[in-house]
Design a protein around this motif. Structure first.
Motif, mmCIF file in Angstrom:
data_model
loop_
_atom_site.group_PDB
_atom_site.id
_atom_site.type_symbol
_atom_site.label_atom_id
_atom_site.label_comp_id
_atom_site.label_asym_id
_atom_site.label_seq_id
_atom_site.Cartn_x
_atom_site.Cartn_y
_atom_site.Cartn_z
ATOM 1 N N LEU A 81 9.655 0.253 -13.711
ATOM 2 C CA LEU A 81 8.734 0.385 -12.585
ATOM 3 C C LEU A 81 8.814 -0.829 -11.672
ATOM 4 O O LEU A 81 8.702 -0.710 -10.443
ATOM 5 C CB LEU A 81 7.303 0.555 -13.107
ATOM 6 C CG LEU A 81 6.201 0.806 -12.065
ATOM 7 C CD1 LEU A 81 6.461 2.112 -11.320
ATOM 8 C CD2 LEU A 81 4.836 0.835 -12.732
ATOM 9 N N SER A 82 9.052 -1.999 -12.267
ATOM 10 C CA SER A 82 9.070 -3.231 -11.481
ATOM 11 C C SER A 82 10.244 -3.303 -10.519
ATOM 12 O O SER A 82 10.256 -4.127 -9.602
ATOM 13 C CB SER A 82 9.106 -4.452 -12.415
ATOM 14 O OG SER A 82 10.375 -4.589 -13.033
ATOM 15 N N ARG A 84 11.103 -0.920 -8.458
ATOM 16 C CA ARG A 84 10.851 -0.109 -7.265
ATOM 17 C C ARG A 84 10.629 -0.991 -6.048
ATOM 18 O O ARG A 84 10.068 -2.082 -6.130
ATOM 19 C CB ARG A 84 9.627 0.784 -7.485
ATOM 20 C CG ARG A 84 9.845 1.884 -8.504
ATOM 21 C CD ARG A 84 8.584 2.683 -8.771
ATOM 22 N NE ARG A 84 8.028 3.258 -7.550
ATOM 23 C CZ ARG A 84 6.929 4.007 -7.523
ATOM 24 N NH1 ARG A 84 6.273 4.245 -8.645
ATOM 25 N NH2 ARG A 84 6.485 4.503 -6.387
ATOM 26 N N ARG A 86 9.163 -2.162 -2.301
ATOM 27 C CA ARG A 86 7.802 -2.253 -1.778
ATOM 28 C C ARG A 86 7.459 -0.992 -0.973
ATOM 29 O O ARG A 86 8.326 -0.330 -0.423
ATOM 30 C CB ARG A 86 7.678 -3.481 -0.880
ATOM 31 C CG ARG A 86 8.602 -3.472 0.329
ATOM 32 C CD ARG A 86 8.538 -4.794 1.054
ATOM 33 N NE ARG A 86 9.428 -4.799 2.217
ATOM 34 C CZ ARG A 86 9.629 -5.845 2.990
ATOM 35 N NH1 ARG A 86 9.010 -6.983 2.718
ATOM 36 N NH2 ARG A 86 10.440 -5.779 4.013
ATOM 37 N N TYR A 90 2.005 -1.345 -2.490
ATOM 38 C CA TYR A 90 2.363 -2.672 -3.013
ATOM 39 C C TYR A 90 3.386 -3.301 -2.063
ATOM 40 O O TYR A 90 4.584 -3.050 -2.173
ATOM 41 C CB TYR A 90 2.935 -2.562 -4.426
ATOM 42 C CG TYR A 90 1.928 -2.048 -5.435
ATOM 43 C CD1 TYR A 90 1.024 -2.912 -6.045
ATOM 44 C CD2 TYR A 90 1.881 -0.694 -5.764
ATOM 45 C CE1 TYR A 90 0.091 -2.441 -6.958
ATOM 46 C CE2 TYR A 90 0.950 -0.216 -6.673
ATOM 47 C CZ TYR A 90 0.062 -1.100 -7.272
ATOM 48 O OH TYR A 90 -0.860 -0.637 -8.170
ATOM 49 N N TYR A 94 6.929 -3.887 -6.853
ATOM 50 C CA TYR A 94 6.282 -3.614 -8.136
ATOM 51 C C TYR A 94 6.652 -4.627 -9.220
ATOM 52 O O TYR A 94 6.466 -4.377 -10.404
ATOM 53 C CB TYR A 94 6.670 -2.213 -8.609
ATOM 54 C CG TYR A 94 6.015 -1.102 -7.815
ATOM 55 C CD1 TYR A 94 4.978 -0.348 -8.361
ATOM 56 C CD2 TYR A 94 6.429 -0.801 -6.517
ATOM 57 C CE1 TYR A 94 4.369 0.671 -7.645
ATOM 58 C CE2 TYR A 94 5.827 0.213 -5.789
ATOM 59 C CZ TYR A 94 4.797 0.940 -6.360
ATOM 60 O OH TYR A 94 4.198 1.943 -5.644
ATOM 61 N N ARG A 95 7.153 -5.778 -8.818
ATOM 62 C CA ARG A 95 7.660 -6.724 -9.811
ATOM 63 C C ARG A 95 6.581 -7.278 -10.736
ATOM 64 O O ARG A 95 6.860 -7.676 -11.864
ATOM 65 C CB ARG A 95 8.411 -7.867 -9.130
ATOM 66 C CG ARG A 95 9.736 -7.420 -8.548
ATOM 67 C CD ARG A 95 10.582 -8.580 -8.081
ATOM 68 N NE ARG A 95 11.904 -8.112 -7.704
ATOM 69 C CZ ARG A 95 12.923 -8.010 -8.549
ATOM 70 N NH1 ARG A 95 12.761 -8.362 -9.809
ATOM 71 N NH2 ARG A 95 14.086 -7.573 -8.144
ATOM 72 N N PHE A 97 4.464 -5.669 -12.257
ATOM 73 C CA PHE A 97 4.283 -4.786 -13.402
ATOM 74 C C PHE A 97 5.076 -5.303 -14.607
ATOM 75 O O PHE A 97 4.688 -5.084 -15.755
ATOM 76 C CB PHE A 97 4.724 -3.360 -13.044
ATOM 77 C CG PHE A 97 3.688 -2.598 -12.271
ATOM 78 C CD1 PHE A 97 2.766 -1.809 -12.934
ATOM 79 C CD2 PHE A 97 3.615 -2.689 -10.890
ATOM 80 C CE1 PHE A 97 1.794 -1.097 -12.237
ATOM 81 C CE2 PHE A 97 2.649 -1.999 -10.179
ATOM 82 C CZ PHE A 97 1.729 -1.204 -10.849
#
Length: 312
Positions: A81-82, A84, A86, A90, A94-95, A97
């Protein structure tokens, strides 16, 4: 006059950084995925082996590994997820996460350690006989499996990878303890060593857990990353031509790797546009050397009032 990094410049810097980290991100995801399947498969084997050998060390490790499997799966999902980009929800991506995964992993590890301690103390006082040959067999397999997973995650840069590696390192140390105990039990009846060494290993790992938790919470609270010297940063900017002072300098990190900087720089009101552009380029050079992923610099003339009243 307020000079900010334009959206186009930010987009260019973002995409440049994104592709620069793409290979590292793929490696991180692959490492966590491999660790997850290794851990889950071996956890099932441990439960069977612990019941067969009547070893608290093996059963405790099985319980811990069950929690680890959950944590590794969660880390895998959050790490994916991280990656993805911006969006409207966010703006930094998604960093963070990934940072959430590190925090949850650490909390699960703490809970598992408490359970192990609760089981080990009574067994130290009232030892039970264990199947030493079976313990030797499972200890060797445990060292090989978990050791392979640790090597896979060795050198991980994100806090999420470090938290996962800490899980697996604990398992390796635990199995080394099991091997030592099982060899001794082949020749003695000192069955109290099984829970005693399990207790010692868990206490050692708890110390490292708290260290990792402190770093993770610092980043969650937007503390200055350990690898950034804020005073040195201010000093280097102040050395630049036409810089009178700086204020509102703030540094924090998205995930322990990608850092963010915002600062206000005061210059003489006589400075020309060309000199302002040169100053921006010089500041960009400093921040690039210090590996900042996002930088916003507001340039203010000396006869201009700061728009942010506090600390100005």
């Amino acid at each position: 006059m307020h000079t900010h990094e334009t959206e186009q410049e930010q987009g260019h810097n973002y995409h440049h950084d994104h592709f620069g980290h793409h290979h590292h991100t793929d490696d991180s995801l692959n490492n966590i995925r491999v660790a997850f399947f290794l851990n889950l498969g071996f956890t099932i084997l441990e439960i069977v082996g612990g019941l067969w050998t009547n070893s608290l060390a093996i059963l405790s490790d099985a319980l811990h590994d069950l929690g680890d499997s959950f944590s590794l799966g969660m880390s895998w999902y959050l790490h994916r997820l991280s990656t993805r980009s911006r969006d409207n929800h966010y703006s930094y991506g998604y960093r963070r996460f990934s940072l959430l995964g590190a925090l949850l992993n650490t909390l699960v590890l703490m809970g598992g350690s408490v359970v192990i301690i609760g089981q080990a103390i009574p067994r130290v006082l009232h030892p039970e006989e264990s199947n030493a040959p079976g313990m030797v067999l499972f200890a060797v397999i445990g060292i090989l499996v978990n050791g392979a997973a640790v090597l896979k995650l060795r050198g991980g840069q994100s806090l999420n990878e470090r938290a996962v590696a800490l899980h697996l390192l604990e398992d390796v140390l635990g199995w080394v303890a099991v091997l030592a105990v099982s060899v001794i039990l082949l020749f003695t009846d000192w069955h109290f060593l099984d829970p005693l060494l399990s207790l010692m290993i868990t206490l050692y790992v708890l110390i490292n857990i708290f260290k990792n938790l402190r770093k993770t919470l610092t980043l969650f609270l937007q503390g200055v990353p350990e690898d950034v010297d804020l005073q040195q940063l201010d000093t280097e900017i102040l050395k630049l031509t036409n810089v009178i002072s700086t204020h509102h300098t703030h540094v924090w990190s998205l995930d322990g790797e990608r850092h963010v900087l915002t600062t206000h720089v005061v210059i003489p009101h006589t400075v020309s546009r060309e000199e302002v552009l040169k100053l921006k380029e010089d500041i960009r050079g400093i921040t690039e050397r210090m590996n900042f992923a996002h930088t916003t610099v507001e340039v203010e003339f000396s006869d201009e009032e700061c728009r942010i009243k506090e600390d100005c």
